[in-house]
Design an enzyme around this catalytic site. Structure first.
Site, short mmCIF file in Angstrom:
data_model
loop_
_atom_site.label_atom_id
_atom_site.label_comp_id
_atom_site.label_asym_id
_atom_site.label_seq_id
_atom_site.Cartn_x
_atom_site.Cartn_y
_atom_site.Cartn_z
N THR A 74 0.82 -1.09 0.02
CA THR A 74 -0.01 -0.18 -0.04
C THR A 74 0.80 1.18 0.04
O THR A 74 2.00 1.21 0.29
CB THR A 74 -0.84 0.01 1.41
OG1 THR A 74 -1.80 -1.17 1.28
CG2 THR A 74 -1.93 1.15 1.26
N ARG A 85 -12.81 -8.80 -1.42
CA ARG A 85 -12.17 -8.48 -0.15
C ARG A 85 -11.83 -6.93 -0.35
O ARG A 85 -11.05 -6.57 -1.27
CB ARG A 85 -11.07 -9.46 0.25
CG ARG A 85 -10.09 -9.10 1.67
CD ARG A 85 -9.17 -8.11 1.41
NE ARG A 85 -8.34 -7.71 2.84
CZ ARG A 85 -7.36 -7.02 2.65
NH1 ARG A 85 -6.85 -6.49 1.72
NH2 ARG A 85 -6.67 -6.68 3.87
N VAL A 86 -12.15 -6.40 0.82
CA VAL A 86 -11.58 -4.98 0.99
C VAL A 86 -10.89 -4.66 2.31
O VAL A 86 -11.56 -5.23 3.26
CB VAL A 86 -12.78 -3.83 0.90
CG1 VAL A 86 -12.48 -2.52 1.20
CG2 VAL A 86 -13.32 -4.03 -0.47
N GLY A 87 -9.83 -4.15 2.35
CA GLY A 87 -9.13 -4.03 3.59
C GLY A 87 -9.44 -2.73 4.25
O GLY A 87 -10.65 -2.13 3.76
N ASP A 88 -8.55 -1.92 4.89
CA ASP A 88 -8.56 -0.88 5.47
C ASP A 88 -8.49 0.57 4.64
O ASP A 88 -8.99 1.50 4.78
CB ASP A 88 -7.53 -0.61 6.81
CG ASP A 88 -6.46 -0.72 6.34
OD1 ASP A 88 -5.87 -1.19 5.41
OD2 ASP A 88 -5.54 0.14 7.25
N GLY A 145 -0.29 -2.06 5.59
CA GLY A 145 -0.14 -3.28 6.40
C GLY A 145 -1.37 -4.15 6.39
O GLY A 145 -2.28 -4.02 5.46
N GLY A 166 -4.79 -4.70 7.01
CA GLY A 166 -5.90 -3.84 7.11
C GLY A 166 -7.09 -4.52 7.97
O GLY A 166 -7.62 -3.55 8.72
#
Length: 375
Positions: A221, A249-252, A273, A275
């Site tokens: 990221t 999938r979606v992280g932060d 890192g 998420g």
């Protein structure tokens, strides 16, 4: 700001349980008047320099950070961001991005968008051209195309090789995989030899890298935060997310308040890192609120990391697989990078670092503070 290197060692137990055990860091007091400054994750050396260039040319801080991260989004060698990012488990690159504009107090984001090299630009359009905060998936792609973005294949040969290597490593209990030549094939040293056949121009180093990321999916990221001398701030975070993730999938990174938060009355924060762990503590928002209540950037970031450790009952063994980094810029120009660990892995030789650029236009890397010490 001068040196942020750690000047004393701290025990892992002390780091987990007390603010008094923070590493001894030399920190310059916040300036009485803001100066042009941009900070970023370690892959943002060029991004910081570009953002400062835009700011010094009287450009808006949001335009500055977006122009900065575009460099990484378009770089096929950065496999954690944009074009050439490592794909999901289906071999498709899905991207996430968010941005916040301090002067207008607006934000925008996109999640799981495919086929667009610069998702940060699309997030900026969500901010400026809609009354929404977030668009995802096919809707985000259609929106981007409506505004003239070209849909393209984001998978490079480099990232495709890594994905195929990962597929070959997915085996049943007997050690069998359908992604290598079958049991009736001649006996050969399969792994490296077969990958060499598929990618004859790949170097031994590139093949070794493919096996490394197949075995240990990276996160990556880029986060970038800017402050100008008028006190205006903006920030963005953009990513290709966790390698080999489940499609969708979606992280932060696209979650405003998770992977990015900014209030120019206080400051901004972003993350890279793992998420999922950051979302469990709403890390960026938590850090900014900590600063609102009087914490320094260092104290605010380490407090958020301590909350992550608490979610694992402060069990370092359970946390070994988690890497998380924060980047913090206060409204007066004081800044900090912070990491859960002093190293990204047990075999790493360098600690977590971040990038910074000020009026001189020269970007440099500085050491982050950290919560835990990985031997």
């Amino acid at each position: 700001m001068t040196d942020m290197s750690i000047s004393s060692r701290i025990s892992r137990r002390a780091a987990l349980f007390g603010a008094a055990a923070f590493p001894v860091i030399r920190i310059v007091k916040g300036q009485s008047r803001p100066k042009n400054i941009v900070i970023s994750s370690a892959n943002g050396v060029r991004a910081c320099a570009k953002a400062i260039e835009v700011i010094k040319g009287a450009g808006d801080t949001l335009d500055a950070v977006i122009a900065g991260v575009n460099i990484q989004e378009l770089d096929p060698n950065d496999t954690s961001v944009g074009y050439g990012g490592l794909p999901n488990e289906d071999g498709v690159v899905e991207l996430d991005a968010s941005c916040m504009h301090g002067p207008s107090r607006r934000g925008g984001s996109v999640g799981a968008i495919r086929g667009i090299k610069t998702p940060s630009n699309v997030a900026k359009l969500v901010l400026s051209e809609t009354d929404h905060m977030m668009l995802v998936g096919d809707g985000a792609l259609r929106f981007a195309k409506d505004y003239g973005f070209k849909e393209e294949d984001l998978l490079t040969e480099r990232s495709r090789m890594a994905w195929l290597t990962w597929k070959r490593e997915m085996r049943d209990r007997s050690g069998h995989t359908n992604w290598e030549s079958g049991i009736d094939a001649p006996v050969t040293p399969k792994k490296t030899a077969e990958l060499k056949k598929l990618f004859p121009h790949a170097s031994d180093e590139l093949i070794a890298w493919a096996y490394e990321v197949a075995a240990r999916p990276p996160t990556g990221t880029i986060n970038c935060i800017a402050l100008n001398e008028k006190g205006e701030m903006s920030a963005t975070t953009t990513t290709s997310g966790l390698a080999w993730k489940i499609a969708g999938r979606v992280g932060d990174s696209p979650i405003i308040g998770g992977g990015l938060w900014l209030d120019q009355d206080v400051g901004g924060a972003g993350s890279t890192g793992r998420g999922e762990e950051n979302l469990r503590v709403a890390g960026a928002h938590t850090i900014v609120e900590n600063m609102r209540h009087g914490m320094t950037p260092k104290e605010a970031a380490l407090d958020a990391l301590k909350r992550v450790a608490r979610n694992f009952d402060n069990d370092e063994k359970r946390m070994q697989a988690v890497d998380l980094n924060f980047y913090v810029l206060r409204k007066d120009g004081e800044y900090c990078g912070a990491s859960l660990w002093n190293k990204r892995s047990a075999t790493a030789t360098a600690g977590a670092i971040f990038a910074i650029c000020q009026n001189d236009g020269r970007s440099r890397l500085e050491n982050s503070v950290y919560l835990l010490e990985r031997k």
